[in-house]
Design an enzyme around this catalytic site. Sequence first.
Site, PDB file in Angstrom:
ATOM      1  N   TRP A   1       0.418  -1.424   0.233  1.00  0.00           N
ATOM      2  CA  TRP A   1       0.345   0.223   0.033  1.00  0.00           C
ATOM      3  C   TRP A   1       0.503   1.236  -0.124  1.00  0.00           C
ATOM      4  CZ3 TRP A   1      -3.902  -1.882  -1.938  1.00  0.00           C
ATOM      5  CH2 TRP A   1      -4.601  -3.192  -1.351  1.00  0.00           C
TER       6      TRP A   1
ATOM      7  N   LYS B   1     -11.440  -1.550   7.229  1.00  0.00           N
ATOM      8  CA  LYS B   1     -10.271  -3.279   8.178  1.00  0.00           C
ATOM      9  C   LYS B   1     -10.757  -2.695  10.098  1.00  0.00           C
ATOM     10  CE  LYS B   1      -8.514  -3.403   5.091  1.00  0.00           C
ATOM     11  NZ  LYS B   1      -7.764  -4.872   4.334  1.00  0.00           N
TER      12      LYS B   1
ATOM     13  N   ASP C   1      -1.403   7.219   6.291  1.00  0.00           N
ATOM     14  CA  ASP C   1      -2.135   5.786   6.432  1.00  0.00           C
ATOM     15  C   ASP C   1      -2.865   4.613   7.080  1.00  0.00           C
ATOM     16  OD1 ASP C   1      -4.211   4.005   5.323  1.00  0.00           O
ATOM     17  OD2 ASP C   1      -2.675   3.332   3.508  1.00  0.00           O
TER      18      ASP C   1
END
Length: 355
Positions: free
Chosen positions: A101, A192, A168
């Site tokens: 990511w 998540k 993030d």
Amino acid sequence: MKKHNFSAGPCILPQEVLKQAADAVVNFNGLNLSLIEISHRSKEFIEVMENARSLVKELLNLPEGYSVLFLQGGASLEFLMSAYNLMKVDGKAAYLDTGAWSTKALKEAKLLGDVDVIASSKETTYNYIPKNYSIPTDIDYLHFTSNNTIYGTQFKEFPKTDSLLVCDMSSDIFSRELDFTQFDLVYAGAQKNMGPAGTTLVIVKDEILGKSGRDIPSMLDYQKHLNADSMFNTPPVFPVYVSMLTLQWLKDLGGVKAIEKLNEEKAALLYAEIDRNPLFKGFAAKEDRSLMNVTFNLTDEATGEVFDKIWNAAGISGIKGHRSVGGYRASIYNAMPIESIQVLVDAMQQFEKEI
């Protein structure tokens, strides 16, 4: 048979939240209308949005000067959106490369300016968090990913810089107590640890906006979304509502402090079995192990068929590792009960007896 859902995302949610959400889809607040068919401009939904943002501020203890947004596009859009808003014309940003990511995030930033990758753990398949790196002083911001879902690593200490700090936090937000004043921008996909896929939480320090010197497309401009109270366009009504319910569930549980204790207990139980059982080995460096995503492999891959049969029979779902790592990954987000961790541990111990 009860299913024990260790999926990395979309994530497990509290059963009471799922029931409330299901009821609201049929009949929201006794209106005899579905949540997903009422106007997002109605007072009923505006109250949902305001409650959701208020709960974020309360649970994370955000000080004055920080705003909360519920946007769309996931963390993937934030990779570009954060750069658009914070990287100055002819500017420069620094990135820590700790997984898939963060790699995608820096790829998007390169579209807008110079990107300096100041540290990376790519050479060992991202199984550790880099340390002892130097942070340039001539950057607009430093970006990092707090928890690496695929590889099971997590920052225990955060970078310190005089520049803006961007994080993030998609897969571990609301899982542990943090001082959010150290961050200038935080973003997190809901799917998540907060709600269903479809909305993205953004926390931004108000004073950092409007200083890039570039023209920003309207949908990518944080300030436009702030001015419209997260309703510059039609918001993702259902994901925001379920996120609100999940945040209320967390508050009723005792907040982030309470869930952090439970998360530590869950992770300790599973990591202890991985380290004790000679048939398993952890993937991530011990000092960087994630409390949210536990990655491990078999010491003998040839025995995988036996283990897979055992955990399937126990009602365990979603523990196959990412294709780039292999092995297994148990995602143990906030709503995962410790009883499900014990079921997995029991399966691992049964496997030890059968081999």
